[in-house]
Design a protein around this motif. Structure first.
Motif, PDB file in Angstrom:
ATOM      1  N   ASP A  53     -95.835 -19.122 -39.670  1.00  0.00           N
ATOM      2  CA  ASP A  53     -96.399 -20.370 -39.596  1.00  0.00           C
ATOM      3  C   ASP A  53     -95.485 -21.259 -39.055  1.00  0.00           C
ATOM      4  O   ASP A  53     -94.336 -21.447 -39.671  1.00  0.00           O
ATOM      5  CB  ASP A  53     -97.293 -20.650 -40.708  1.00  0.00           C
ATOM      6  N   LEU A  54     -95.685 -21.754 -37.976  1.00  0.00           N
ATOM      7  CA  LEU A  54     -94.729 -23.014 -37.374  1.00  0.00           C
ATOM      8  C   LEU A  54     -94.186 -23.906 -38.253  1.00  0.00           C
ATOM      9  O   LEU A  54     -93.090 -24.278 -38.293  1.00  0.00           O
ATOM     10  CB  LEU A  54     -95.277 -23.570 -36.037  1.00  0.00           C
ATOM     11  N   TYR A  55     -95.152 -24.386 -39.044  1.00  0.00           N
ATOM     12  CA  TYR A  55     -95.105 -25.420 -39.798  1.00  0.00           C
ATOM     13  C   TYR A  55     -94.497 -24.954 -41.295  1.00  0.00           C
ATOM     14  O   TYR A  55     -94.085 -25.992 -42.220  1.00  0.00           O
ATOM     15  CB  TYR A  55     -96.270 -26.434 -40.072  1.00  0.00           C
ATOM     16  N   GLN A  56     -94.082 -23.633 -41.430  1.00  0.00           N
ATOM     17  CA  GLN A  56     -93.552 -23.295 -42.703  1.00  0.00           C
ATOM     18  C   GLN A  56     -92.307 -22.485 -42.243  1.00  0.00           C
ATOM     19  O   GLN A  56     -91.592 -22.005 -43.015  1.00  0.00           O
ATOM     20  CB  GLN A  56     -94.461 -22.414 -43.427  1.00  0.00           C
ATOM     21  N   ASP A  57     -91.933 -22.445 -41.060  1.00  0.00           N
ATOM     22  CA  ASP A  57     -90.916 -21.634 -40.423  1.00  0.00           C
ATOM     23  C   ASP A  57     -89.620 -22.229 -40.809  1.00  0.00           C
ATOM     24  O   ASP A  57     -89.223 -23.534 -40.479  1.00  0.00           O
ATOM     25  CB  ASP A  57     -90.901 -21.358 -38.784  1.00  0.00           C
ATOM     26  N   PHE A 100     -86.877  -8.152 -40.211  1.00  0.00           N
ATOM     27  CA  PHE A 100     -88.021  -8.370 -39.335  1.00  0.00           C
ATOM     28  C   PHE A 100     -88.200 -10.053 -38.993  1.00  0.00           C
ATOM     29  O   PHE A 100     -88.059 -10.402 -38.015  1.00  0.00           O
ATOM     30  CB  PHE A 100     -89.086  -7.843 -39.745  1.00  0.00           C
ATOM     31  N   PRO A 101     -88.171 -10.844 -40.066  1.00  0.00           N
ATOM     32  CA  PRO A 101     -88.367 -11.923 -40.020  1.00  0.00           C
ATOM     33  C   PRO A 101     -86.948 -12.721 -39.445  1.00  0.00           C
ATOM     34  O   PRO A 101     -86.989 -13.999 -38.999  1.00  0.00           O
ATOM     35  CB  PRO A 101     -88.590 -12.640 -41.555  1.00  0.00           C
ATOM     36  N   LEU A 102     -85.787 -12.155 -39.675  1.00  0.00           N
ATOM     37  CA  LEU A 102     -84.572 -12.731 -39.168  1.00  0.00           C
ATOM     38  C   LEU A 102     -84.593 -12.641 -37.756  1.00  0.00           C
ATOM     39  O   LEU A 102     -83.905 -13.426 -37.069  1.00  0.00           O
ATOM     40  CB  LEU A 102     -83.344 -11.808 -39.890  1.00  0.00           C
ATOM     41  N   THR A 103     -85.118 -11.775 -37.205  1.00  0.00           N
ATOM     42  CA  THR A 103     -85.026 -11.484 -35.591  1.00  0.00           C
ATOM     43  C   THR A 103     -86.207 -12.076 -34.748  1.00  0.00           C
ATOM     44  O   THR A 103     -86.127 -12.081 -33.542  1.00  0.00           O
ATOM     45  CB  THR A 103     -84.765  -9.926 -35.145  1.00  0.00           C
ATOM     46  N   ILE A 104     -87.411 -12.159 -35.402  1.00  0.00           N
ATOM     47  CA  ILE A 104     -88.492 -12.546 -34.698  1.00  0.00           C
ATOM     48  C   ILE A 104     -89.545 -13.421 -35.624  1.00  0.00           C
ATOM     49  O   ILE A 104     -89.339 -13.458 -36.718  1.00  0.00           O
ATOM     50  CB  ILE A 104     -89.243 -11.154 -34.226  1.00  0.00           C
ATOM     51  N   ASN A 105     -90.309 -14.536 -34.965  1.00  0.00           N
ATOM     52  CA  ASN A 105     -91.164 -15.279 -35.466  1.00  0.00           C
ATOM     53  C   ASN A 105     -92.645 -15.062 -34.878  1.00  0.00           C
ATOM     54  O   ASN A 105     -92.930 -14.425 -34.064  1.00  0.00           O
ATOM     55  CB  ASN A 105     -90.542 -16.837 -35.500  1.00  0.00           C
ATOM     56  N   TYR A 106     -93.338 -15.997 -35.541  1.00  0.00           N
ATOM     57  CA  TYR A 106     -94.963 -16.043 -35.228  1.00  0.00           C
ATOM     58  C   TYR A 106     -94.779 -16.600 -33.630  1.00  0.00           C
ATOM     59  O   TYR A 106     -94.263 -17.397 -33.245  1.00  0.00           O
ATOM     60  CB  TYR A 106     -95.335 -16.890 -36.013  1.00  0.00           C
ATOM     61  N   MET A 107     -95.934 -16.116 -32.958  1.00  0.00           N
ATOM     62  CA  MET A 107     -96.286 -16.779 -31.610  1.00  0.00           C
ATOM     63  C   MET A 107     -97.011 -17.819 -31.993  1.00  0.00           C
ATOM     64  O   MET A 107     -98.162 -17.813 -32.339  1.00  0.00           O
ATOM     65  CB  MET A 107     -97.094 -15.764 -30.700  1.00  0.00           C
ATOM     66  N   VAL A 108     -96.616 -18.947 -31.637  1.00  0.00           N
ATOM     67  CA  VAL A 108     -96.987 -20.361 -32.215  1.00  0.00           C
ATOM     68  C   VAL A 108     -98.132 -20.938 -31.068  1.00  0.00           C
ATOM     69  O   VAL A 108     -97.414 -20.884 -29.727  1.00  0.00           O
ATOM     70  CB  VAL A 108     -96.086 -21.245 -32.517  1.00  0.00           C
ATOM     71  N   ILE A 109     -99.190 -21.450 -31.297  1.00  0.00           N
ATOM     72  CA  ILE A 109     -99.904 -22.050 -30.599  1.00  0.00           C
ATOM     73  C   ILE A 109     -99.676 -23.454 -30.153  1.00  0.00           C
ATOM     74  O   ILE A 109     -99.175 -24.302 -30.864  1.00  0.00           O
ATOM     75  CB  ILE A 109    -101.405 -22.364 -31.046  1.00  0.00           C
ATOM     76  N   VAL A 139    -101.927 -16.967 -22.720  1.00  0.00           N
ATOM     77  CA  VAL A 139    -100.452 -16.834 -23.189  1.00  0.00           C
ATOM     78  C   VAL A 139     -99.984 -18.309 -23.068  1.00  0.00           C
ATOM     79  O   VAL A 139     -98.961 -18.634 -23.819  1.00  0.00           O
ATOM     80  CB  VAL A 139     -99.694 -15.972 -22.354  1.00  0.00           C
ATOM     81  N   SER A 140    -100.541 -19.152 -22.262  1.00  0.00           N
ATOM     82  CA  SER A 140     -99.761 -20.325 -22.283  1.00  0.00           C
ATOM     83  C   SER A 140     -99.742 -21.345 -23.139  1.00  0.00           C
ATOM     84  O   SER A 140     -99.551 -22.556 -23.321  1.00  0.00           O
ATOM     85  CB  SER A 140    -100.200 -20.842 -20.853  1.00  0.00           C
ATOM     86  N   ASP A 141    -100.788 -20.895 -24.039  1.00  0.00           N
ATOM     87  CA  ASP A 141    -101.157 -21.668 -25.445  1.00  0.00           C
ATOM     88  C   ASP A 141    -100.075 -21.724 -26.576  1.00  0.00           C
ATOM     89  O   ASP A 141    -100.136 -22.189 -27.521  1.00  0.00           O
ATOM     90  CB  ASP A 141    -102.570 -21.488 -25.946  1.00  0.00           C
ATOM     91  N   HIS A 142     -99.014 -20.612 -26.215  1.00  0.00           N
ATOM     92  CA  HIS A 142     -97.941 -20.449 -27.168  1.00  0.00           C
ATOM     93  C   HIS A 142     -96.626 -21.195 -27.043  1.00  0.00           C
ATOM     94  O   HIS A 142     -96.211 -21.497 -25.960  1.00  0.00           O
ATOM     95  CB  HIS A 142     -97.953 -19.104 -27.411  1.00  0.00           C
ATOM     96  N   TYR A 143     -96.088 -21.530 -27.949  1.00  0.00           N
ATOM     97  CA  TYR A 143     -94.747 -22.184 -27.766  1.00  0.00           C
ATOM     98  C   TYR A 143     -93.725 -21.057 -27.664  1.00  0.00           C
ATOM     99  O   TYR A 143     -94.083 -19.994 -27.926  1.00  0.00           O
ATOM    100  CB  TYR A 143     -94.460 -22.642 -29.239  1.00  0.00           C
ATOM    101  N   ASN A 144     -92.456 -21.551 -26.753  1.00  0.00           N
ATOM    102  CA  ASN A 144     -91.557 -20.602 -26.590  1.00  0.00           C
ATOM    103  C   ASN A 144     -91.630 -19.600 -25.373  1.00  0.00           C
ATOM    104  O   ASN A 144     -91.267 -18.814 -25.806  1.00  0.00           O
ATOM    105  CB  ASN A 144     -90.949 -20.075 -27.940  1.00  0.00           C
TER     106      ASN A 144
END
Length: 615
Positions: free
Chosen positions: A191-195, A412-421, A599-604
Motif C-alpha cells: 500500500d503506497l500510503y503504508q509503504d 521480496f518487499p526489500l526489492t519490489i513494491n506494490y503497483m500504485v494507482i 498501465v498509465s494509472d500507476h505510479y512509477n
C-alpha cells in the motif's frame, strides 16, 4: 463477429442497486428463532449463487448485465445475479457498459443492446426484440472416474529428481539457515500510503549488519556447481497448478510451444496435492512433457525450505530441474516462436542469461542498497514471466537468488513494491470533476463507479521478480537484458480510448514479438462453441494500436494466432479442466468476459520504454 462491434465513447453512470429485503416491524417482533432461520435460508438461496451454475435454472428475459469497465463484454460488475431483475425488462438501463441477456438455455444464449460508457439507455425488451446475437454453447464435459489414477505420486510417467539433486537440495537447506531474525521497517509495501520506503523508514544498523553477515555466510557455505554431470541439456521449466486459475494456463503454454515446431523437453512441476490424474499425466507425456512434484525434493528427513507463497516455487524448480540451460516460463505465458532463437541470441551467449524489462522504474527500498550494494540501484525493473539462464555459467547468482527466495518474507518487499494507482491521472483521463481529501485521497461520488471497481481487481507487484537480477548485480556478474521493453496488450476502452490491458507482450533481443504473458483474465476453458461469439482479448496495444492482431499473427507465423488460441482451448477443454464452473457468466454462448487495467494509472512507470513514448 463480436470483435467488430463499435461502441460510442462517453461517461458512465452508476447502475441502480437491487432493493433490500425488508420486513414490517410486527413481523420482526413475532419472528421466532426457527422461523428466522428458515427465512434466512430462503434469502441466502435467492441472493447467493449456487456453487455450480446450471443453465436450466437460469432463463432471464431482458435482464441487463452491467460491466465493470468501459467495455460491453467486461467482467460483470455484479457476479452473483443480474443488475436488473429479469421481471423488469421495460426499465431503462443507465448509460453504463453491458448488454441485455435476452434468453439462455442448455445449448445457446441470446444477447442484445451491447453498450459502452456514455451510451444511450435502452430497454432490454426493445433491444431483444430488434436485434439479438445468438451464441452456441460448448457441450458440458463428462467427468469420468479413473480408479487407476488413485496413486499420483508414483506414476510411471513422472520423473523423480536424481539422488545427486536431492543431495544438492539438502546441502542448500543447511546453507540457507533459519529465519534471519530481523525486522523490516514499520509499514507494508502493498500500500503506497503504508509503504515504509515512501516514508523513508529504514532498518536499524544492527539488523542491516546481521543480514549482510548472513549473506556472506551463505556465499561461503553454499554448494558449488556440481563437478559431476548433474545438469545437462536444454529445456523449459514451468510451475503448474490444479486450481482453475492455473489448470488451463499451463496446457495452453505447452501447446503453444509445440505449435512452433519445437521439440525441446519440458518439465512441469506441481506443488503438493496439485498433481494431475494419471490420464492427464499420460497426455502430458505424449507432448514430451515430464511431470515432477515439489515434495519429491523432500525425500530426505529434512525438507528443503518452507514455501509460504507460490512465487517461491519458480526458483526452486529452476535450480533443481535436470537441465543446464533453462527457459523458466510462467504457466500463463504463451510463446509465439521457436525458443531455440533465444538460446542462440548474442546477449545470452555472451552472459549465459537473459532477462526482460518490466513497465516500472526502480522501486527497491533504500535498505536494499545498504545490504546488497549501491550497484543494485538500477533505474529499471525486471519482469519474471520468462527468464533464460545457463546454470554452469551463472551458478553463484542462482544460488544467492535461492537464498533470498527462501527468505522471501524479507527480500521480496526489500526489492519490489506494490503497483500504485495514480488517481489524479485517472480523473484527468476520464474528464470528470473529482474532489480530493488531500490527507486520505478520498474519491467522492462524482467519480464514475467503474473507475473504483476496476482498480480493486489489480494484482500486487510483490514477488520474486527482482531477486535474480539483484543477485547478479550484488555479485558483479553481467547478465543479458532484452532492451526492447514490453507492450501493453488488450482491448480498446470505449470511454478513455486507451488500451485496457490484460497481457504483457515481450520481445526477442532483436525486437520480434515473442511472449504473450496473460497477466489478467488467465486462459480458461469457458469459451463458446463458435469463434463468431468468442470475445477476442488481443485487439490493440500501446505500441501497435489496432494493427496489433496482424503484428501478432505475423510474429507467430500464423494466419490468425488468436483463432488458434481459441481453437486449442475449445478442442481440448475437457482434458484441460472438466470441472463445472462456479460462475453463471462462464456458461453463456459468448465470452470469455474481458478483464484488464490501464498501465498509465500507476505510479512509477519507466518513461524510457517505447510503449509510453508511443502514446
Amino acid at each position: 463477429t463480436l470483435a467488430n462491434i463499435i461502441i460510442s465513447q462517453g461517461q458512465n453512470m452508476k447502475p441502480p442497486r437491487l432493493p433490500p429485503v425488508t420486513r414490517g416491524k410486527s413481523a420482526r417482533k413475532a419472528c421466532l428463532v426457527p422461523a428466522c432461520i428458515l427465512v434466512s435460508l430462503v434469502v441466502l438461496k435467492l441472493v447467493v449463487p449456487s456453487r455450480h451454475f446450471r443453465a436450466s435454472n437460469f432463463n432471464p428475459r431482458g435482464g441487463f448485465v452491467a460491466g465493470s469497465f468501459c467495455h460491453p463484454f467486461a467482467l460483470p460488475k455484479i457476479k452473483s445475479h443480474l443488475s436488473f431483475r429479469p421481471r423488469s425488462p421495460k426499465k431503462l438501463t443507465d448509460m453504463g457498459p453491458g448488454y441485455c441477456l435476452c434468453a439462455d438455455d442448455e445449448t445457446k444464449s441470446s444477447i442484445a443492446g451491447l453498450k459502452g460508457c456514455g451510451s444511450k439507455p435502452v430497454t432490454c425488451e426493445t433491444a431483444c426484440a430488434e436485434h439479438m446475437i445468438v451464441g452456441e454453447k460448448t457441450a458440458p464435459c463428462v467427468q469420468k472416474t479413473h480408479p487407476e489414477c488413485s496413486e499420483r505420486f508414483s506414476h510411471d510417467n513422472m520423473q523423480m529428481p536424481s539422488d545427486d539433486i536431492i543431495e544438492l537440495a539438502r546441502a542448500f537447506h543447511w546453507a540457507v539457515g533459519p529465519h534471519l531474525g530481523v525486522q523490516l521497517p514499520r509499514g507494508s509495501r502493498r500500500d503506497l500510503y503504508q509503504d515504509f520506503a515512501m516514508y523513508d523508514r529504514q532498518m536499524s544498523k544492527t539488523d542491516v549488519a546481521k543480514v549482510k553477515r548472513r549473506i556472506e555466510k551463505f556465499k561461503r557455505e553454499a554448494p558449488a556447481f556440481p563437478k559431476k554431470r548433474v545438469f545437462h541439456g536444454r529445456g523449459i521449466v514451468i510451475v503448474g497448478g490444479s486450481s482453475p486459475k492455473f489448470s488451463t494456463s499451463f496446457w495452453v503454454a505447452i501447446h503453444a510451444i509445440r505449435r512452433t515446431g519445437s521439440e525441446i523437453p519440458i518439465q512441469i512441476w506441481f506443488p503438493d496435492g496439485e498433481l494431475p490424474d494419471c490420464r492427464r499425466i499420460s497426455e502430458l507425456n505424449h507432448l514430451n512433457v515430464t511431470v515432477l512434484s515439489f515434495p519429491h525434493l523432500n525425500r530426505a528427513d529434512d525438507g528443503f525450505a518452507e514455501v509460504t507463497n507460490r512465487f517461491m516455487f519458480k526458483i526452486i524448480a529452476l535450480l533443481f530441474s535436470s537441465f543446464d540451460e533453462v527457459l523458466l516460463l510462467d504457466s500463463d505465458n504463451i510463446i509465439l516462436r521457436d525458443p531455440e532463437e533465444l538460446f542462440t541470441s548474442t546477449p545470452y551467449l555472451s552472459t549465459g542469461s537473459l532477462l526482460w524489462l518490466d513497465f516500472w522504474g526502480r522501486s527497491s527500498a533504500p535498505d536494499c542498497q545498504s545490504i546488497l550494494g549501491n550497484v543494485t540501484a538500477v533505474l529499471h525493473t525486471h519482469e519474471s514471466g520468462q527468464l533464460i539462464t545457463k546454470k554452469s555459467n551463472t551458478w553463484e547468482a542462482l544460488a544467492l537468488a535461492l537464498f533470498m527466495n527462501a527468505h522471501s518474507y524479507f527480500f521480496f518487499p526489500l526489492t519490489i513494491n506494490y503497483m500504485v494507482i495514480n488517481w489524479r491521472r485517472v480523473l484527468n483521463a476520464i474528464s470528470i470533476p473529482g474532489h480530493f481529501c488531500c490527507h486520505k485521497l478520498v474519491l467522492f461520488s462524482t467519480v464514475t463507479y467503474f473507475t473504483k471497481i476496476s482498480f480493486t481487481t489489480l494484482h500486487q507487484g510483490l514477488g520474486d521478480k527482482e531477486i535474480i537480477a539483484m543477485a547478479f548485480l550484488h555479485l558483479g556478474m553481467p547478465y543479458g537484458l532484452v532492451r526492447h521493453g514490453p507492450d501493453h496488450v488488450g482491448v480498446r476502452d470505449h470511454d478513455r480510448n486507451s488500451v485496457l490491458g490484460n497481457t504483457m507482450l515481450q520481445h526477442s533481443p532483436d525486437g520480434v514479438p515473442f511472449f504473450l504473458h496473460a497477466n489478467l483474465g488467465k486462459p480458461s476453458v469457458w469459451v463458446p462453441n463458435s469463434a463468431k461469439t468468442y470475445v477476442r482479448r488481443w485487439q490493440t496495444s500501446m505500441l501497435h494500436g489496432d494493427t496489433f492482431p496482424k503484428v501478432l499473427s505475423s510474429a507467430a507465423r500464423a494466419d490468425d494466432f488468436e483463432l488458434w488460441y481459441f481453437s486449442v482451448i475449445r478442442n481440448h477443454r475437457c482434458i484441460f479442466d472438466d470441472r463445472p464452473t462456479r460462475h453463471w457468466y462462464h456458461m453463456l454462448g459468448f465470452g470469455p468476459p474481458v478483464e484488464g487495467f490501464h498501465v498509465s494509472d500507476h505510479y512509477n512507470m519507466n518513461q524510457q520504454l517505447m510503449a509510453f513514448k508511443a502514446t
